[in-house]
Design a protein around this motif. Structure first.
Motif, PDB file in Angstrom:
ATOM      1  N   ILE A  82       0.084  10.280  46.626  1.00  0.00           N
ATOM      2  CA  ILE A  82       1.244  11.515  46.430  1.00  0.00           C
ATOM      3  C   ILE A  82       1.030  11.240  44.852  1.00  0.00           C
ATOM      4  CG2 ILE A  82       2.767  12.951  47.058  1.00  0.00           C
ATOM      5  CD1 ILE A  82       2.310  10.863  50.202  1.00  0.00           C
ATOM      6  N   SER A  83       1.053  11.717  44.054  1.00  0.00           N
ATOM      7  CA  SER A  83       1.511  11.096  42.930  1.00  0.00           C
ATOM      8  C   SER A  83       1.356  10.136  42.242  1.00  0.00           C
ATOM      9  CB  SER A  83       2.664  10.966  42.258  1.00  0.00           C
ATOM     10  OG  SER A  83       3.023  11.188  41.224  1.00  0.00           O
ATOM     11  N   LYS A  84       1.930   8.635  42.107  1.00  0.00           N
ATOM     12  CA  LYS A  84       1.873   7.309  42.270  1.00  0.00           C
ATOM     13  C   LYS A  84       2.225   6.264  43.596  1.00  0.00           C
ATOM     14  CE  LYS A  84       2.766   7.025  36.541  1.00  0.00           C
ATOM     15  NZ  LYS A  84       3.597   7.524  36.139  1.00  0.00           N
ATOM     16  N   LEU A  85       2.433   7.056  44.163  1.00  0.00           N
ATOM     17  CA  LEU A  85       2.416   6.217  45.612  1.00  0.00           C
ATOM     18  C   LEU A  85       1.790   6.328  46.504  1.00  0.00           C
ATOM     19  CD1 LEU A  85       4.558   5.439  47.764  1.00  0.00           C
ATOM     20  CD2 LEU A  85       4.759   7.842  48.772  1.00  0.00           C
ATOM     21  N   TYR A  86       1.200   5.730  47.492  1.00  0.00           N
ATOM     22  CA  TYR A  86       0.095   5.648  48.089  1.00  0.00           C
ATOM     23  C   TYR A  86       1.168   5.897  50.196  1.00  0.00           C
ATOM     24  CZ  TYR A  86      -3.536   4.996  45.442  1.00  0.00           C
ATOM     25  OH  TYR A  86      -4.815   4.717  44.688  1.00  0.00           O
ATOM     26  N   LEU A  87       0.354   5.668  50.785  1.00  0.00           N
ATOM     27  CA  LEU A  87       0.667   5.698  51.813  1.00  0.00           C
ATOM     28  C   LEU A  87      -0.107   5.826  52.952  1.00  0.00           C
ATOM     29  CD1 LEU A  87       3.756   7.763  54.110  1.00  0.00           C
ATOM     30  CD2 LEU A  87       2.010   7.700  55.021  1.00  0.00           C
ATOM     31  N   TYR A  88      -0.054   4.778  53.560  1.00  0.00           N
ATOM     32  CA  TYR A  88      -0.973   4.055  54.403  1.00  0.00           C
ATOM     33  C   TYR A  88      -0.802   4.321  55.714  1.00  0.00           C
ATOM     34  CZ  TYR A  88      -2.893   2.173  50.432  1.00  0.00           C
ATOM     35  OH  TYR A  88      -3.531   1.093  48.946  1.00  0.00           O
ATOM     36  N   HIS A  89      -1.534   5.560  56.830  1.00  0.00           N
ATOM     37  CA  HIS A  89      -1.035   5.168  58.111  1.00  0.00           C
ATOM     38  C   HIS A  89      -2.070   4.462  58.839  1.00  0.00           C
ATOM     39  CE1 HIS A  89      -0.557   9.029  61.066  1.00  0.00           C
ATOM     40  NE2 HIS A  89      -0.134   7.652  61.733  1.00  0.00           N
ATOM     41  N   PHE A  90      -1.498   3.394  59.704  1.00  0.00           N
ATOM     42  CA  PHE A  90      -2.308   2.785  60.713  1.00  0.00           C
ATOM     43  C   PHE A  90      -1.984   3.228  62.200  1.00  0.00           C
ATOM     44  CE2 PHE A  90      -1.054   0.574  56.547  1.00  0.00           C
ATOM     45  CZ  PHE A  90      -2.677  -0.137  57.215  1.00  0.00           C
ATOM     46  N   ASP A  91      -3.690   3.740  62.612  1.00  0.00           N
ATOM     47  CA  ASP A  91      -3.481   3.130  63.871  1.00  0.00           C
ATOM     48  C   ASP A  91      -3.487   2.164  64.699  1.00  0.00           C
ATOM     49  OD1 ASP A  91      -3.091   3.970  67.149  1.00  0.00           O
ATOM     50  OD2 ASP A  91      -3.431   6.025  67.059  1.00  0.00           O
ATOM     51  N   PHE A  92      -3.485   1.185  65.355  1.00  0.00           N
ATOM     52  CA  PHE A  92      -4.013  -0.050  66.408  1.00  0.00           C
ATOM     53  C   PHE A  92      -4.383   0.203  67.879  1.00  0.00           C
ATOM     54  CE2 PHE A  92      -2.001  -1.758  62.351  1.00  0.00           C
ATOM     55  CZ  PHE A  92      -2.729  -2.150  61.554  1.00  0.00           C
ATOM     56  N   TYR A  93      -4.089   1.087  67.783  1.00  0.00           N
ATOM     57  CA  TYR A  93      -4.503   1.577  69.364  1.00  0.00           C
ATOM     58  C   TYR A  93      -6.040   0.843  70.192  1.00  0.00           C
ATOM     59  CZ  TYR A  93      -4.920   3.720  73.689  1.00  0.00           C
ATOM     60  OH  TYR A  93      -4.964   4.073  75.437  1.00  0.00           O
ATOM     61  N   ARG A  94      -6.406   1.350  69.225  1.00  0.00           N
ATOM     62  CA  ARG A  94      -8.156   0.444  70.048  1.00  0.00           C
ATOM     63  C   ARG A  94      -8.457  -1.334  69.793  1.00  0.00           C
ATOM     64  NH1 ARG A  94     -11.684   4.073  66.847  1.00  0.00           N
ATOM     65  NH2 ARG A  94     -13.245   1.646  67.007  1.00  0.00           N
ATOM     66  N   PHE A  95      -7.482  -1.374  68.934  1.00  0.00           N
ATOM     67  CA  PHE A  95      -7.650  -3.173  68.834  1.00  0.00           C
ATOM     68  C   PHE A  95      -7.110  -3.984  70.580  1.00  0.00           C
ATOM     69  CE2 PHE A  95      -5.861  -4.531  64.472  1.00  0.00           C
ATOM     70  CZ  PHE A  95      -7.163  -3.255  63.897  1.00  0.00           C
ATOM     71  N   ASN A  96      -7.581  -4.914  70.798  1.00  0.00           N
ATOM     72  CA  ASN A  96      -7.598  -5.956  71.566  1.00  0.00           C
ATOM     73  C   ASN A  96      -7.515  -7.336  71.438  1.00  0.00           C
ATOM     74  OD1 ASN A  96      -9.247  -3.428  73.456  1.00  0.00           O
ATOM     75  ND2 ASN A  96     -10.958  -4.024  72.448  1.00  0.00           N
ATOM     76  N   ASP A  97      -7.514  -7.844  70.493  1.00  0.00           N
ATOM     77  CA  ASP A  97      -7.087  -8.740  70.313  1.00  0.00           C
ATOM     78  C   ASP A  97      -6.005  -8.493  68.403  1.00  0.00           C
ATOM     79  OD1 ASP A  97      -7.705 -11.650  68.169  1.00  0.00           O
ATOM     80  OD2 ASP A  97      -8.323 -11.716  70.088  1.00  0.00           O
ATOM     81  N   TYR A  98      -4.801  -9.923  68.195  1.00  0.00           N
ATOM     82  CA  TYR A  98      -4.141  -9.146  67.248  1.00  0.00           C
ATOM     83  C   TYR A  98      -5.667  -9.652  65.889  1.00  0.00           C
ATOM     84  CZ  TYR A  98      -0.388 -10.453  70.563  1.00  0.00           C
ATOM     85  OH  TYR A  98       0.270 -10.223  71.326  1.00  0.00           O
ATOM     86  N   LEU A  99      -5.964 -10.840  65.988  1.00  0.00           N
ATOM     87  CA  LEU A  99      -7.571 -10.454  65.220  1.00  0.00           C
ATOM     88  C   LEU A  99      -7.992  -9.906  64.076  1.00  0.00           C
ATOM     89  CD1 LEU A  99      -7.916 -14.629  65.921  1.00  0.00           C
ATOM     90  CD2 LEU A  99      -6.307 -14.265  64.601  1.00  0.00           C
ATOM     91  N   GLU A 100      -8.105  -8.778  65.276  1.00  0.00           N
ATOM     92  CA  GLU A 100      -8.834  -7.661  64.457  1.00  0.00           C
ATOM     93  C   GLU A 100      -8.301  -7.196  62.988  1.00  0.00           C
ATOM     94  OE1 GLU A 100     -10.943  -4.998  67.935  1.00  0.00           O
ATOM     95  OE2 GLU A 100      -9.107  -5.717  68.374  1.00  0.00           O
ATOM     96  N   ILE A 115       4.181   2.746  51.283  1.00  0.00           N
ATOM     97  CA  ILE A 115       5.109   2.617  52.049  1.00  0.00           C
ATOM     98  C   ILE A 115       3.348   2.680  54.008  1.00  0.00           C
ATOM     99  CG2 ILE A 115       6.079   4.367  54.095  1.00  0.00           C
ATOM    100  CD1 ILE A 115       7.002   6.213  51.416  1.00  0.00           C
ATOM    101  N   CYS A 116       3.897   2.320  54.348  1.00  0.00           N
ATOM    102  CA  CYS A 116       3.176   1.838  55.155  1.00  0.00           C
ATOM    103  C   CYS A 116       3.608   2.110  56.674  1.00  0.00           C
ATOM    104  CB  CYS A 116       2.418   0.243  55.424  1.00  0.00           C
ATOM    105  SG  CYS A 116       1.389  -0.283  54.277  1.00  0.00           S
ATOM    106  N   VAL A 117       2.905   2.918  57.284  1.00  0.00           N
ATOM    107  CA  VAL A 117       3.264   3.302  58.621  1.00  0.00           C
ATOM    108  C   VAL A 117       2.524   3.153  59.253  1.00  0.00           C
ATOM    109  CG1 VAL A 117       4.143   5.656  59.801  1.00  0.00           C
ATOM    110  CG2 VAL A 117       4.614   5.352  57.497  1.00  0.00           C
ATOM    111  N   VAL A 118       2.832   2.233  60.072  1.00  0.00           N
ATOM    112  CA  VAL A 118       1.855   1.488  61.356  1.00  0.00           C
ATOM    113  C   VAL A 118       2.583   2.623  63.329  1.00  0.00           C
ATOM    114  CG1 VAL A 118       1.146  -0.723  63.124  1.00  0.00           C
ATOM    115  CG2 VAL A 118       1.228  -0.391  60.335  1.00  0.00           C
ATOM    116  N   GLU A 119       1.094   3.398  63.164  1.00  0.00           N
ATOM    117  CA  GLU A 119       1.329   3.561  65.846  1.00  0.00           C
ATOM    118  C   GLU A 119       0.779   2.118  66.224  1.00  0.00           C
ATOM    119  OE1 GLU A 119      -0.041   6.701  66.443  1.00  0.00           O
ATOM    120  OE2 GLU A 119       0.305   8.272  63.851  1.00  0.00           O
ATOM    121  N   TRP A 120       1.274   1.277  66.903  1.00  0.00           N
ATOM    122  CA  TRP A 120       1.595   0.588  67.764  1.00  0.00           C
ATOM    123  C   TRP A 120       0.949  -0.535  67.014  1.00  0.00           C
ATOM    124  CZ3 TRP A 120       0.279   2.231  72.858  1.00  0.00           C
ATOM    125  CH2 TRP A 120       1.175   2.884  73.170  1.00  0.00           C
ATOM    126  N   PRO A 121       2.321  -0.892  66.432  1.00  0.00           N
ATOM    127  CA  PRO A 121       2.155  -2.270  65.423  1.00  0.00           C
ATOM    128  C   PRO A 121       1.948  -3.552  66.333  1.00  0.00           C
ATOM    129  CG  PRO A 121       4.320  -1.383  66.209  1.00  0.00           C
ATOM    130  CD  PRO A 121       3.219  -0.408  66.807  1.00  0.00           C
TER     131      PRO A 121
END
Length: 168
Positions: A82-100, A115-121
């Motif tokens: 958005i203009s010069k801004l990046y927004l990253y929308h993460f969803d880690f629901y499917r991760f089984n291991d922290y190292l993923e 801006i980082c928005v993280v679901e299931w951090p």
């Protein structure tokens, strides 16, 4: 629509919003957008269907993005410019291991230009950077409740701005 967990004389540490429906969740996201800036990390906690992606859609619309906003459940991240801004929308629901998270190479996305928005951090353990804002979603009999907590001084400033908007 909201109540605070602070008085006017003490610093804002958290705000709680009771939201009747999807439209109210979108509206809160749009209001939050006015308080957000590059460099923020936001964690979203809540069960499936609690409104995490809906709130993110509202944030994106509030930032001026008016295209389709998809859940990143299968891609792990959706990238919005958005203009010069990046927004990253993460969803880690499917991760089984922290190292993923580490192996996925997402560390570089968390920077002062985005801006980082993280679901299931919690699925990434303690590998993620500290959140400026943490949002806790609860499903109620009639809508949703979202409690926003601060994790940094920057997060506190965002919450003060949000409180001062006098959302009704």
């Amino acid at each position: 629509m909201h109540n605070t967990h602070s008085t006017d004389s003490e610093p804002v540490q958290s705000l709680t919003f009771d939201l009747a429906d999807e439209a109210a969740t979108m509206a809160l996201g749009k209001k939050m957008a006015a308080c957000l800036h590059a460099g923020l990390t936001i964690y979203l906690f809540g069960n499936l269907g609690a409104g995490k992606t809906t709130l993110t859609r509202g944030i994106l619309h509030g930032l001026g993005y008016h295209h389709v906003v998809k859940s990143p459940t299968y891609n792990l991240v959706e990238i919005y410019k958005i203009s010069k801004l990046y927004l990253y929308h993460f969803d880690f629901y499917r991760f089984n291991d922290y190292l993923e998270w580490e192996e996925a190479g997402f560390r570089e996305y968390f920077n002062s230009d985005s801006i980082c928005v993280v679901e299931w951090p919690e699925k990434a353990g303690d590998l993620l950077p500290k959140a400026d804002l943490q949002l806790f979603f609860s499903i109620l009999a009639t809508g949703r409740s979202i409690e926003i907590q601060t994790g940094t001084e920057t997060g506190k400033q965002c919450l003060i701005q949000l409180k001062n908007q006098k959302i009704v």
